[in-house]
Design an enzyme around this catalytic site. Structure first.
Site, short mmCIF file in Angstrom:
data_model
loop_
_atom_site.label_atom_id
_atom_site.label_comp_id
_atom_site.label_asym_id
_atom_site.label_seq_id
_atom_site.Cartn_x
_atom_site.Cartn_y
_atom_site.Cartn_z
N TRP A 10 0.83 -1.21 0.00
CA TRP A 10 0.00 0.00 0.00
C TRP A 10 0.86 1.26 0.00
O TRP A 10 1.83 1.38 0.75
CB TRP A 10 -0.92 0.02 1.22
N SER A 71 3.34 -7.11 1.91
CA SER A 71 2.30 -6.39 2.64
C SER A 71 0.95 -6.52 1.90
O SER A 71 0.51 -7.63 1.63
CB SER A 71 2.73 -4.94 2.84
N LEU A 72 0.31 -5.41 1.56
CA LEU A 72 -0.95 -5.50 0.81
C LEU A 72 -0.76 -6.30 -0.47
O LEU A 72 -1.66 -7.04 -0.89
CB LEU A 72 -1.48 -4.10 0.49
N PHE A 128 1.83 6.81 7.59
CA PHE A 128 1.89 5.36 7.41
C PHE A 128 3.31 4.91 7.06
O PHE A 128 3.81 3.92 7.61
CB PHE A 128 0.92 4.94 6.31
N GLN A 132 5.68 2.28 9.29
CA GLN A 132 6.16 0.99 8.81
C GLN A 132 7.69 0.89 8.83
O GLN A 132 8.25 -0.20 8.81
CB GLN A 132 5.63 0.68 7.42
N ASP A 192 9.34 -6.44 12.54
CA ASP A 192 8.27 -5.77 11.80
C ASP A 192 7.25 -5.17 12.76
O ASP A 192 6.59 -5.90 13.50
CB ASP A 192 7.59 -6.78 10.87
N HIS A 212 9.45 -3.90 8.56
CA HIS A 212 8.47 -4.14 7.51
C HIS A 212 9.06 -3.93 6.11
O HIS A 212 8.48 -4.39 5.13
CB HIS A 212 7.27 -3.20 7.70
#
Length: 242
Positions: A10, A71-72, A128, A132, A192, A212
């Protein structure tokens, strides 16, 4: 040698993978297609539709390759197993069967972030990205590297970003993985900050001194791990859990 298809998460387009470029072994074919809506690629009419996503990504996700979803990107790649021929192997990087977890990113925290995105997409994305990177050994250096790679402009239209958060909030690929006809390998940064400790513990491989974004903090280690899967996919089928 099987090719690798790298799928970003994302708020990040395919440029996130560039730090790995110097570390790939000779002869390995690596591609990093952008998701619809990212980096100028046409958006989907309905960015939440997995059927439309499968149609748009079919040529980018061949069955004779190893798909690597971060991730996403891992959630979406896993969900697409129900819509496209299975790859040689699927690697889930920094993600479990679902994203929200009371010991990782809670439902409440993600809902708060969705509201923040609707108020100010630029500020929310920056927040965000900072969060991360919190698990990297040098968060400030990783943030600088990320900014140099991606810049500060939003990489996708608001509707695409908002749909991505909807997938993070609600998508669960447990069934897709349990029914997968391909091996599944799980890799996680040992530190993470977005994953619950139990998700990190269940990973088939953990990358030490990484959070992450191991492509920023440990690019050589990550490239070596991914290349080994492409050379001889040996991931385990996921065990069925309740």
């Amino acid at each position: 040698m099987t090719s690798l298809i790298l799928l970003s998460g994302w708020g990040c387009d395919a440029r996130i993978w560039r730090p790995l470029a110097p570390h790939w072994p000779h002869g390995l074919e690596v591609k990093a297609p952008d998701w619809p809506g990212y980096a100028g690629r046409p958006s989907l009419a309905d960015p939440t539709s997995l059927t439309d996503l499968a149609d748009a990504m079919a040529e980018d996700l061949p069955a004779d390759a190893v798909w690597v979803g971060w991730s996403l990107g891992g959630l979406l790649a896993g969900a697409l197993l129900d819509h496209l021929p299975a790859p040689r192997a699927l690697v889930l990087l920094g993600i479990g069967e679902h994203f929200v977890h009371p010991q990782g990113v809670s439902d409440t925290a993600l809902a708060d972030f969705q509201r923040a995105l609707r108020r100010s997409p630029d500020i929310a994305r920056e927040h965000f990205l900072r969060r991360q990177l919190a698990g990297e050994p040098d968060p400030t250096g990783s943030r600088r590297a990320l900014r140099e790679l991606l810049g500060t402009a939003l990489p996708a239209p608001f509707a695409t970003l908002d749909a991505g958060l909807e997938h993070l909030a609600h998508l669960d690929i447990h069934h897709c993985l349990s029914a997968a006809s391909c091996p599944v390998q799980r890799i996680a940064g040992a530190d993470d900050p977005l994953l619950a400790p139990e998700v990190i513990a269940r990973a088939d491989q953990r990358i030490e001194n990484a959070g992450h974004c191991p492509m920023l903090s440990q690019p050589q280690r990550l490239a070596t791990r991914l290349a080994s899967v492409a050379t001889a996919p040996d991931a385990k089928r996921p065990e069925s859990t309740s």
